[in-house]
Design an enzyme around this catalytic site. Sequence first.
Site, short mmCIF file in Angstrom:
data_model
loop_
_atom_site.label_atom_id
_atom_site.label_comp_id
_atom_site.label_asym_id
_atom_site.label_seq_id
_atom_site.Cartn_x
_atom_site.Cartn_y
_atom_site.Cartn_z
N ARG A 91 0.87 -1.18 0.00
CA ARG A 91 0.00 0.00 0.00
C ARG A 91 0.91 1.24 0.00
O ARG A 91 1.87 1.29 0.76
CB ARG A 91 -0.89 0.02 1.24
CG ARG A 91 -1.93 -1.07 1.28
CD ARG A 91 -2.83 -0.91 2.50
NE ARG A 91 -4.00 -1.75 2.47
CZ ARG A 91 -4.12 -2.91 3.12
NH1 ARG A 91 -3.11 -3.36 3.84
NH2 ARG A 91 -5.24 -3.60 3.05
N ARG A 145 0.80 -1.15 -5.13
CA ARG A 145 -0.52 -0.63 -5.47
C ARG A 145 -0.46 0.89 -5.59
O ARG A 145 0.07 1.55 -4.69
CB ARG A 145 -1.56 -1.02 -4.43
CG ARG A 145 -2.96 -0.60 -4.91
CD ARG A 145 -4.02 -0.98 -3.95
NE ARG A 145 -3.91 -0.23 -2.71
CZ ARG A 145 -4.70 -0.45 -1.65
NH1 ARG A 145 -5.62 -1.39 -1.72
NH2 ARG A 145 -4.55 0.26 -0.55
N GLU A 162 -12.45 -5.48 -6.52
CA GLU A 162 -13.00 -5.16 -5.20
C GLU A 162 -14.38 -4.53 -5.28
O GLU A 162 -14.91 -4.03 -4.30
CB GLU A 162 -12.03 -4.30 -4.38
CG GLU A 162 -11.43 -3.12 -5.08
CD GLU A 162 -10.36 -2.42 -4.25
OE1 GLU A 162 -10.17 -2.73 -3.06
OE2 GLU A 162 -9.70 -1.53 -4.82
N ASN A 179 -11.66 -6.72 1.50
CA ASN A 179 -12.12 -5.70 2.47
C ASN A 179 -13.18 -4.81 1.84
O ASN A 179 -14.21 -4.52 2.45
CB ASN A 179 -10.95 -4.83 2.94
CG ASN A 179 -9.80 -5.65 3.47
OD1 ASN A 179 -9.98 -6.81 3.78
ND2 ASN A 179 -8.64 -5.05 3.57
N ARG A 237 -17.44 -0.66 5.78
CA ARG A 237 -16.38 -1.44 6.43
C ARG A 237 -15.83 -0.76 7.69
O ARG A 237 -15.22 -1.40 8.53
CB ARG A 237 -15.24 -1.73 5.45
CG ARG A 237 -14.50 -0.50 4.99
CD ARG A 237 -13.53 -0.80 3.86
NE ARG A 237 -12.15 -0.99 4.34
CZ ARG A 237 -11.12 -1.19 3.54
NH1 ARG A 237 -11.30 -1.27 2.22
NH2 ARG A 237 -9.92 -1.33 4.02
N CYS A 258 -5.74 -10.42 -1.68
CA CYS A 258 -4.89 -9.64 -0.77
C CYS A 258 -5.68 -8.97 0.35
O CYS A 258 -5.09 -8.30 1.20
CB CYS A 258 -4.07 -8.60 -1.53
SG CYS A 258 -5.08 -7.32 -2.28
#
Length: 562
Positions: free
Chosen positions: A299, A335, A433, A456, A467, A504
Amino acid sequence: MGELVQGIPASPGIVFGPARVIRPPVLNVAHATVPPEQVEVEVVRFHQARESAIAHTAELRTRVSGRLGAVQAKIFDPQLMMLEDPDLIEGTITYISDSFLTAERAFSLRVLEFRSQWLDATHARVMDRVADLNDVQTRVLTRLIEAIESDPSEAEEPAILVARELTPSQIVEIDPDRVLGIATDAGTRTAHASILARSLKIPAVVGLGDFSQRVESGVELILDGRRGKVVIDPSETEKHKFHDRHVKAKENAKELAYLKGIEATTKDGTRIGLHANLELPADAEEAASLEVDGVGLFRTEFLVVGKTSAPDEEEQYEAFKQVVEIMAPRPVTIRTFDLGGDKFPLFLPPIIEENPFLGWRGMRVYELIPELFHSQVRAILRAAAHGLVRILVPMVNSVEEVRGIRAVLDKARAELREEGVTQGEVLLGAMLETPASIAIADVLGRHVDFFSIGTNDLIQYVLAVDRGNAQLSDYYDLYHPALLRYIREAVRSAEQVGVPLCVCGEAASDPLGAALLIGLGVRSLSCTPNAVLEQKKLIRSLDVRQLESFMKKLLKTETGKE
Ligand code: PEP
Ligand code: MG
């Protein structure tokens, strides 16, 4: 039974110990005026206190730089900026000279005005600034009224720190040997304090509501930083349970060390790729020592969140190169910035949105920051000269978006070539995602080199559950059949077009989650470093054929009732 309080998981690890409640220092600033001839003296006192606060903050920055790296040390930049803010300075001086207030009273009033403007906001980015302002206020006022700044590392016995919030400078001054964990009322997963707690490997739960009001120092707590739970005054049974788990975890950790050099292969011989997720370049050493297959998710928001200026290409290149060199010859998946939602850099004008998680998020934001994205891509291409690098783009929803990214990539490649700057080859991947990306994964796959499922976000978008909302955590269901069906769909599409796929999101670090994923055909997982060996142990005990047939039954594919 003790009382269970649910918060937001900020830094993993389970700890047990007494609470140490940190209350903000009582800075009693009485309403006091001075005779007109003393105005000058008060102004001078204010400047001296401010300058001394600047020197102290700069010293903290140097200390953090030595401990956690130069990029992390930049978290003090917003505070230094506040201390130089003409609005704050002029406003204070006006109160002194026009209303004949003492320096401390004038400064308090000005800070109060700033804070009341910000407190209405619930945006994480603004809330993080309030933490900075609190730090600045304490630092200046303690100098003006000669109060003692509270130092959370003062605890004699190891304890779990409980506070409304901990300011970044309090966190970095913590001695990890004496602080077992952190529990705060406020805070977000991406607040500086949470990021620092993760870097310092201190278990932490944030967003606990009025927790610090309900707990007194000395009360026993169990804190589970992975699940975001704290138990107040646990019963004997709970303590035993905790103790057993703690002992087991310690024994386990020792026992797990032997797994480092062993492959993550299931009982029936299927090799599972096991990668690590990194939040900071400093995490790379640990990942390399765990002998993972690579970095499945690096990240990059640490470069921008909480920073008052955009990172230049050089700074980004240095951070990426560091990780790539440490991990070489293993691949590193970098990323690109995943901004928006609850993460927005201070140097960009704030975006007020009704639904930030459905708004300017992920790659959509590049439209607003084309230069920054361009510099990031150049930095990644340059870092790729030092090892195997893959670029992963967040929140992709369409082929057009991938084409747009490819265009930026091609342009950056051509520029670097022309400038004679060394660069390496990179593969381009898309995060899956959103439900949309999975629904068209068979098409998207023709335009990318790899996929990575971000569970996530996928959970929040498939189930329509925020979330970050601790109160909805029961609805945020990692094992929901709808989610599992989406993942199965993604695996099938990836296989169909021959594109490698990894998971991931946190599901990959969850034992049951990993087993279900493998049963759904996932063959590559990327976990938080502290879950890697445990997941490897689990993988080595699994039987893929059994899991696959179990998942077929669970999702009712055998009866054709999909
Ligand atoms: C995810 O969404 O699963 C993911 C890995 O990305 P992040 O948690 O950074 O949004
Ligand atoms: Mg995500």
